[in-house]
Write an enzyme that holds these catalytic residues in place. Sequence first.
Site, short mmCIF file in Angstrom:
data_model
loop_
_atom_site.label_atom_id
_atom_site.label_comp_id
_atom_site.label_asym_id
_atom_site.label_seq_id
_atom_site.Cartn_x
_atom_site.Cartn_y
_atom_site.Cartn_z
N GLN A 53 0.84 -1.20 0.00
CA GLN A 53 0.00 0.00 0.00
C GLN A 53 0.88 1.25 0.00
OE1 GLN A 53 -3.33 -0.54 3.13
NE2 GLN A 53 -1.90 -2.19 3.57
N ASN A 54 2.18 1.04 0.15
CA ASN A 54 3.08 2.20 0.30
C ASN A 54 3.36 2.87 -1.04
OD1 ASN A 54 3.07 1.41 2.91
ND2 ASN A 54 5.13 0.56 2.93
N VAL A 55 3.51 4.18 -0.96
CA VAL A 55 3.76 4.96 -2.18
C VAL A 55 5.20 5.48 -2.20
CG1 VAL A 55 1.32 5.66 -2.36
CG2 VAL A 55 2.93 7.12 -1.10
N GLY B 168 2.93 -4.52 8.99
CA GLY B 168 2.95 -3.07 9.21
C GLY B 168 1.79 -2.32 8.60
N THR B 169 0.62 -2.94 8.67
CA THR B 169 -0.57 -2.21 8.20
C THR B 169 -1.64 -2.26 9.28
OG1 THR B 169 -2.33 -2.08 6.55
CG2 THR B 169 -1.38 -4.27 6.90
N SER B 170 -2.37 -1.14 9.42
CA SER B 170 -3.46 -1.09 10.39
C SER B 170 -4.64 -1.93 9.92
CB SER B 170 -3.88 0.35 10.65
OG SER B 170 -4.23 0.98 9.43
N HIS C 112 -1.52 1.44 -4.16
CA HIS C 112 -1.93 2.83 -3.91
C HIS C 112 -1.08 3.82 -4.71
CE1 HIS C 112 -4.15 1.84 0.14
NE2 HIS C 112 -4.83 1.49 -0.92
N CYS D 244 1.71 19.17 -17.49
CA CYS D 244 1.94 18.02 -18.35
C CYS D 244 2.78 18.43 -19.57
CB CYS D 244 0.59 17.46 -18.80
SG CYS D 244 0.72 16.14 -20.01
#
Length: 250
Positions: free
Chosen positions: A107-109, A193-195, A125, A153
Amino acid sequence: MSETPIDPTWLAAVQDKLKQSARIVALTGAGISAESGVPTFRGADGLWKQYRAEELATPQAFDRNPDLVWEWYNWRRGLVAEKKPNPGHLALAALEKIRPGFTLITQNVDGLHLLAGSHNVLEIHGSIWRVRCPACGDCSEDRTNPLPPLPLCPKCGGLLRPDVVWFGESLDPSLLETSFQVAALTEVMLVIGTSAIVQPAASLAWQAKSSGAWVVEINIDRTPFSSQADAVLTGPSGRILPLLLDGLAP
Ligand code: BJW
Ligand code: ZN
Protein backbone atom coordinates in the site's frame (compact mmCIF):
# COMPACT_ATOMS: atom_id res chain seq x y z
CA MET A 1 15.90 0.62 26.42
CA SER A 2 15.59 -3.18 26.26
CA GLU A 3 14.00 -4.75 23.21
CA THR A 4 10.87 -6.89 23.51
CA PRO A 5 11.82 -10.52 22.83
CA ILE A 6 10.19 -12.07 19.75
CA ASP A 7 8.45 -15.34 20.58
CA PRO A 8 10.92 -18.03 19.39
CA THR A 9 8.27 -20.77 19.17
CA TRP A 10 6.11 -18.77 16.80
CA LEU A 11 9.13 -17.57 14.86
CA ALA A 12 10.16 -21.20 14.26
CA ALA A 13 6.59 -22.16 13.33
CA VAL A 14 6.43 -19.40 10.70
CA GLN A 15 9.85 -20.37 9.36
CA ASP A 16 8.64 -23.99 8.96
CA LYS A 17 5.60 -22.83 7.02
CA LEU A 18 7.73 -20.63 4.79
CA LYS A 19 10.13 -23.54 4.16
CA GLN A 20 7.27 -25.76 3.03
CA SER A 21 5.58 -23.15 0.80
CA ALA A 22 6.33 -22.18 -2.77
CA ARG A 23 3.63 -19.52 -3.05
CA ILE A 24 4.14 -16.67 -0.59
CA VAL A 25 2.60 -13.19 -0.63
CA ALA A 26 3.40 -10.20 1.54
CA LEU A 27 0.95 -7.35 2.05
CA THR A 28 2.80 -4.34 3.42
CA GLY A 29 1.75 -1.01 4.87
CA ALA A 30 3.36 2.12 6.23
CA GLY A 31 4.76 0.29 9.30
CA ILE A 32 7.43 -1.45 7.22
CA SER A 33 8.90 1.94 6.29
CA ALA A 34 8.65 3.37 9.81
CA GLU A 35 12.14 2.13 10.69
CA SER A 36 13.45 3.99 7.63
CA GLY A 37 12.05 7.18 9.17
CA VAL A 38 8.97 7.50 6.92
CA PRO A 39 5.95 8.54 9.00
CA THR A 40 2.95 6.19 9.18
CA PHE A 41 -0.60 7.51 8.82
CA ARG A 42 -2.41 6.50 11.99
CA GLY A 43 0.18 6.09 14.75
CA ALA A 44 0.78 8.64 17.52
CA ASP A 45 3.09 10.60 15.17
CA GLY A 46 1.09 9.59 12.09
CA LEU A 47 0.40 11.96 9.20
CA TRP A 48 -3.34 11.90 9.86
CA LYS A 49 -2.70 13.21 13.39
CA GLN A 50 -1.13 16.38 11.95
CA TYR A 51 -2.92 16.73 8.62
CA ARG A 52 -6.54 16.29 7.55
CA ALA A 53 -6.96 13.59 4.91
CA GLU A 54 -10.03 15.42 3.56
CA GLU A 55 -7.86 18.45 2.75
CA LEU A 56 -4.96 16.57 1.17
CA ALA A 57 -5.83 13.07 0.00
CA THR A 58 -9.13 13.29 -1.87
CA PRO A 59 -9.87 14.31 -5.48
CA GLN A 60 -12.11 17.09 -4.11
CA ALA A 61 -9.21 18.53 -2.10
CA PHE A 62 -7.06 18.58 -5.24
CA ASP A 63 -9.82 20.32 -7.25
CA ARG A 64 -10.30 22.93 -4.49
CA ASN A 65 -6.67 23.59 -3.61
CA PRO A 66 -4.07 21.97 -5.88
CA ASP A 67 -1.31 24.29 -4.53
CA LEU A 68 -1.79 22.98 -1.00
CA VAL A 69 -1.95 19.35 -2.11
CA TRP A 70 1.20 19.71 -4.23
CA GLU A 71 2.98 21.54 -1.40
CA TRP A 72 2.26 18.53 0.86
CA TYR A 73 3.37 15.98 -1.72
CA ASN A 74 6.53 17.96 -2.48
CA TRP A 75 7.29 17.94 1.25
CA ARG A 76 6.74 14.17 1.42
CA ARG A 77 8.84 13.53 -1.71
CA GLY A 78 11.67 15.52 -0.11
CA LEU A 79 11.34 13.57 3.12
CA VAL A 80 11.30 10.14 1.44
CA ALA A 81 14.13 11.05 -0.96
CA GLU A 82 16.53 11.04 2.00
CA LYS A 83 15.37 7.65 3.32
CA LYS A 84 16.84 4.24 2.66
CA PRO A 85 15.30 0.77 2.72
CA ASN A 86 15.62 -0.88 6.14
CA PRO A 87 16.35 -4.55 6.99
CA GLY A 88 12.62 -5.35 6.63
CA HIS A 89 12.52 -4.17 3.00
CA LEU A 90 15.82 -5.95 2.31
CA ALA A 91 14.57 -9.22 3.81
CA LEU A 92 11.54 -9.21 1.48
CA ALA A 93 13.81 -8.54 -1.51
CA ALA A 94 15.91 -11.53 -0.40
CA LEU A 95 12.77 -13.67 -0.05
CA GLU A 96 11.87 -12.97 -3.68
CA LYS A 97 15.29 -14.31 -4.73
CA ILE A 98 14.87 -17.65 -2.95
CA ARG A 99 11.12 -18.01 -3.71
CA PRO A 100 10.40 -17.05 -7.34
CA GLY A 101 6.66 -17.45 -6.61
CA PHE A 102 6.79 -14.57 -4.13
CA THR A 103 4.57 -11.53 -4.72
CA LEU A 104 4.76 -8.30 -2.77
CA ILE A 105 1.59 -6.23 -2.57
CA THR A 106 2.25 -2.85 -1.02
CA GLN A 107 0.00 0.00 0.00
CA ASN A 108 3.08 2.20 0.30
CA VAL A 109 3.76 4.96 -2.18
CA ASP A 110 7.36 5.60 -1.07
CA GLY A 111 9.10 3.28 -3.56
CA LEU A 112 11.36 1.78 -0.87
CA HIS A 113 10.57 -1.84 -1.81
CA LEU A 114 11.81 -1.22 -5.36
CA LEU A 115 14.86 0.56 -4.01
CA ALA A 116 15.55 -2.48 -1.79
CA GLY A 117 15.67 -4.66 -4.92
CA SER A 118 12.20 -6.25 -4.96
CA HIS A 119 10.90 -6.67 -8.52
CA ASN A 120 7.56 -8.43 -8.28
CA VAL A 121 5.83 -5.53 -6.54
CA LEU A 122 2.22 -4.41 -6.92
CA GLU A 123 2.00 -0.79 -5.73
CA ILE A 124 -1.75 -0.75 -5.28
CA HIS A 125 -1.93 2.83 -3.91
CA GLY A 126 0.44 4.19 -6.58
CA SER A 127 3.75 5.98 -6.15
CA ILE A 128 4.74 9.48 -5.12
CA TRP A 129 7.52 9.23 -7.72
CA ARG A 130 5.05 9.18 -10.62
CA VAL A 131 2.97 12.07 -11.94
CA ARG A 132 -0.20 11.66 -13.97
CA CYS A 133 -2.16 14.00 -16.22
CA PRO A 134 -5.91 13.71 -15.67
CA ALA A 135 -6.49 15.55 -18.99
CA CYS A 136 -4.58 13.27 -21.39
CA GLY A 137 -3.81 10.27 -19.16
CA ASP A 138 -0.04 10.53 -19.57
CA CYS A 139 1.81 9.03 -16.61
CA SER A 140 5.54 9.08 -15.99
CA GLU A 141 8.19 8.74 -13.32
CA ASP A 142 9.56 12.10 -12.21
CA ARG A 143 12.07 12.32 -9.36
CA THR A 144 12.63 16.08 -9.70
CA ASN A 145 12.72 17.48 -6.22
CA PRO A 146 10.89 19.70 -5.57
CA LEU A 147 8.53 19.77 -8.49
CA PRO A 148 7.17 23.23 -9.44
CA PRO A 149 4.30 24.33 -7.15
CA LEU A 150 1.83 23.44 -9.95
CA PRO A 151 3.58 21.01 -12.34
CA LEU A 152 2.24 20.90 -15.89
CA CYS A 153 1.94 18.02 -18.35
CA PRO A 154 4.73 18.05 -20.97
CA LYS A 155 2.31 16.53 -23.52
CA CYS A 156 -0.81 18.70 -23.21
CA GLY A 157 -0.09 21.43 -20.63
CA GLY A 158 -2.72 20.13 -18.20
CA LEU A 159 -2.19 20.21 -14.43
CA LEU A 160 -0.39 17.07 -13.26
CA ARG A 161 -1.33 15.19 -10.09
CA PRO A 162 0.56 12.66 -7.96
CA ASP A 163 -0.09 9.11 -9.25
CA VAL A 164 -1.46 7.91 -5.92
CA VAL A 165 -4.89 6.62 -4.88
CA TRP A 166 -6.86 9.08 -2.79
CA PHE A 167 -9.88 8.33 -0.61
CA GLY A 168 -13.00 7.72 -2.70
CA GLU A 169 -10.95 6.77 -5.77
CA SER A 170 -10.87 3.33 -7.30
CA LEU A 171 -7.66 1.36 -7.35
CA ASP A 172 -6.27 0.29 -10.73
CA PRO A 173 -8.67 -2.54 -11.68
CA SER A 174 -6.03 -4.81 -13.18
CA LEU A 175 -3.63 -4.39 -10.21
CA LEU A 176 -6.51 -5.08 -7.86
CA GLU A 177 -7.65 -8.15 -9.79
CA THR A 178 -4.10 -9.55 -9.80
CA SER A 179 -3.79 -8.83 -6.07
CA PHE A 180 -6.98 -10.70 -5.22
CA GLN A 181 -5.92 -13.58 -7.48
CA VAL A 182 -2.53 -14.01 -5.81
CA ALA A 183 -4.15 -13.62 -2.37
CA ALA A 184 -6.63 -16.38 -3.22
CA LEU A 185 -3.90 -18.74 -4.50
CA THR A 186 -1.16 -18.19 -1.95
CA GLU A 187 -0.15 -20.75 0.67
CA VAL A 188 1.23 -18.17 3.11
CA MET A 189 0.50 -14.45 3.42
CA LEU A 190 2.60 -12.11 5.57
CA VAL A 191 0.58 -9.04 6.61
CA ILE A 192 3.20 -6.52 7.63
CA GLY A 193 2.95 -3.07 9.21
CA THR A 194 -0.57 -2.21 8.20
CA SER A 195 -3.46 -1.09 10.39
CA ALA A 196 -5.62 -3.25 8.10
CA ILE A 197 -8.48 -0.78 8.05
CA VAL A 198 -8.26 0.82 4.61
CA GLN A 199 -10.32 -0.93 1.99
CA PRO A 200 -10.08 -2.69 -0.38
CA ALA A 201 -6.43 -3.42 0.59
CA ALA A 202 -7.38 -4.82 4.01
CA SER A 203 -9.69 -7.36 2.36
CA LEU A 204 -6.70 -9.03 0.72
CA ALA A 205 -5.74 -10.52 4.08
CA TRP A 206 -9.29 -11.80 4.58
CA GLN A 207 -9.29 -13.16 1.02
CA ALA A 208 -6.10 -15.14 1.68
CA LYS A 209 -7.48 -16.47 4.95
CA SER A 210 -10.83 -17.51 3.50
CA SER A 211 -9.05 -19.23 0.58
CA GLY A 212 -7.11 -21.44 2.97
CA ALA A 213 -3.79 -19.61 3.27
CA TRP A 214 -1.81 -19.52 6.49
CA VAL A 215 -1.78 -15.83 7.39
CA VAL A 216 0.91 -14.27 9.58
CA GLU A 217 0.64 -10.77 10.97
CA ILE A 218 3.84 -8.84 11.75
CA ASN A 219 3.14 -5.60 13.59
CA ILE A 220 4.11 -3.71 16.73
CA ASP A 221 0.41 -3.53 17.67
CA ARG A 222 -2.76 -5.53 17.27
CA THR A 223 -5.13 -4.73 14.40
CA PRO A 224 -8.69 -5.69 13.47
CA PHE A 225 -7.16 -8.62 11.58
CA SER A 226 -5.08 -10.02 14.49
CA SER A 227 -7.76 -12.35 15.79
CA GLN A 228 -8.01 -13.99 12.35
CA ALA A 229 -4.29 -14.49 11.86
CA ASP A 230 -2.80 -17.98 12.20
CA ALA A 231 0.30 -16.45 13.78
CA VAL A 232 0.98 -13.00 15.18
CA LEU A 233 4.60 -11.89 15.50
CA THR A 234 4.65 -8.78 17.65
CA GLY A 235 7.54 -6.40 17.08
CA PRO A 236 9.18 -4.20 14.48
CA SER A 237 9.25 -5.70 10.99
CA GLY A 238 12.85 -4.53 10.57
CA ARG A 239 13.82 -6.99 13.29
CA ILE A 240 11.38 -9.84 12.63
CA LEU A 241 11.75 -10.20 8.85
CA PRO A 242 15.55 -10.68 8.89
CA LEU A 243 15.14 -13.31 11.65
CA LEU A 244 12.59 -15.17 9.51
CA LEU A 245 14.90 -15.03 6.51
CA ASP A 246 17.88 -16.32 8.52
CA GLY A 247 16.15 -19.63 8.97
CA LEU A 248 15.25 -19.86 5.27
CA ALA A 249 18.57 -19.29 3.61
CA PRO A 250 19.50 -22.35 1.51
C1 BJW B 1 4.74 -1.23 12.50
C2 BJW B 1 5.93 -0.58 12.74
C3 BJW B 1 7.08 -1.34 12.66
C4 BJW B 1 4.40 0.89 12.92
N1 BJW B 1 6.98 -2.63 12.35
N2 BJW B 1 4.68 -2.52 12.21
C5 BJW B 1 -16.38 5.22 5.18
C6 BJW B 1 -16.33 6.53 4.76
C7 BJW B 1 -15.58 6.93 3.65
C8 BJW B 1 -14.87 6.02 2.91
C9 BJW B 1 -14.91 4.71 3.33
C10 BJW B 1 -15.66 4.31 4.42
N3 BJW B 1 -15.52 2.97 4.57
C11 BJW B 1 -14.70 2.54 3.60
C12 BJW B 1 -14.32 3.59 2.83
C13 BJW B 1 -13.44 3.55 1.68
C14 BJW B 1 -12.04 4.01 1.99
C15 BJW B 1 -11.58 3.41 3.32
O1 BJW B 1 -11.16 2.26 3.40
N4 BJW B 1 -11.57 4.20 4.40
C16 BJW B 1 -11.19 3.70 5.72
C17 BJW B 1 -10.32 4.72 6.43
C18 BJW B 1 -12.44 3.37 6.50
N5 BJW B 1 -11.23 3.51 0.91
C19 BJW B 1 -11.11 4.19 -0.23
O2 BJW B 1 -11.62 5.27 -0.40
C20 BJW B 1 -10.32 3.47 -1.31
N6 BJW B 1 -11.05 3.46 -2.52
C21 BJW B 1 -12.21 2.82 -2.63
O3 BJW B 1 -12.74 2.25 -1.70
O4 BJW B 1 -12.75 2.90 -3.88
C22 BJW B 1 -14.10 2.48 -4.04
C23 BJW B 1 -14.93 3.72 -3.90
C24 BJW B 1 -15.06 4.52 -5.01
C25 BJW B 1 -15.87 5.65 -4.92
C26 BJW B 1 -16.45 5.99 -3.70
C27 BJW B 1 -16.25 5.20 -2.58
C28 BJW B 1 -15.48 4.04 -2.68
C29 BJW B 1 -9.02 4.20 -1.57
C30 BJW B 1 -8.12 4.19 -0.40
C31 BJW B 1 -6.88 5.00 -0.69
C32 BJW B 1 -5.99 5.14 0.53
N7 BJW B 1 -5.04 6.16 0.28
C33 BJW B 1 -4.00 6.39 1.25
C34 BJW B 1 -3.16 7.60 0.78
C35 BJW B 1 -2.28 7.16 -0.39
C36 BJW B 1 -1.53 8.30 -1.00
C37 BJW B 1 -0.54 8.92 -0.09
O5 BJW B 1 0.17 8.27 0.70
O6 BJW B 1 -0.44 10.12 -0.14
O7 BJW B 1 -3.18 5.24 1.40
S1 BJW B 1 -4.62 6.66 2.91
C38 BJW B 1 -3.32 5.79 3.72
O8 BJW B 1 -3.86 4.60 4.35
C39 BJW B 1 -2.39 5.30 2.60
C40 BJW B 1 -2.06 3.92 3.08
O9 BJW B 1 -1.59 3.13 2.00
C41 BJW B 1 -3.35 3.44 3.68
C42 BJW B 1 -3.20 2.31 4.66
O10 BJW B 1 -2.46 2.70 5.77
P1 BJW B 1 -1.39 1.70 6.41
O11 BJW B 1 -0.33 1.41 5.43
O12 BJW B 1 -2.09 0.54 7.00
O13 BJW B 1 -0.71 2.62 7.54
P2 BJW B 1 -1.25 2.98 9.00
O14 BJW B 1 -0.54 4.19 9.44
O15 BJW B 1 -2.72 2.99 9.07
O16 BJW B 1 -0.77 1.74 9.88
C43 BJW B 1 0.61 1.49 10.14
C44 BJW B 1 0.72 0.18 10.89
O17 BJW B 1 2.09 -0.12 11.05
C45 BJW B 1 0.10 0.21 12.31
O18 BJW B 1 -0.69 -0.95 12.48
C46 BJW B 1 1.32 0.19 13.23
O19 BJW B 1 1.07 -0.52 14.43
C47 BJW B 1 2.31 -0.54 12.38
N8 BJW B 1 3.72 -0.26 12.63
N9 BJW B 1 5.64 0.77 13.03
C48 BJW B 1 5.75 -3.17 12.15
N10 BJW B 1 8.29 -0.78 12.90
ZN1 ZN C 1 -1.53 15.77 -20.40
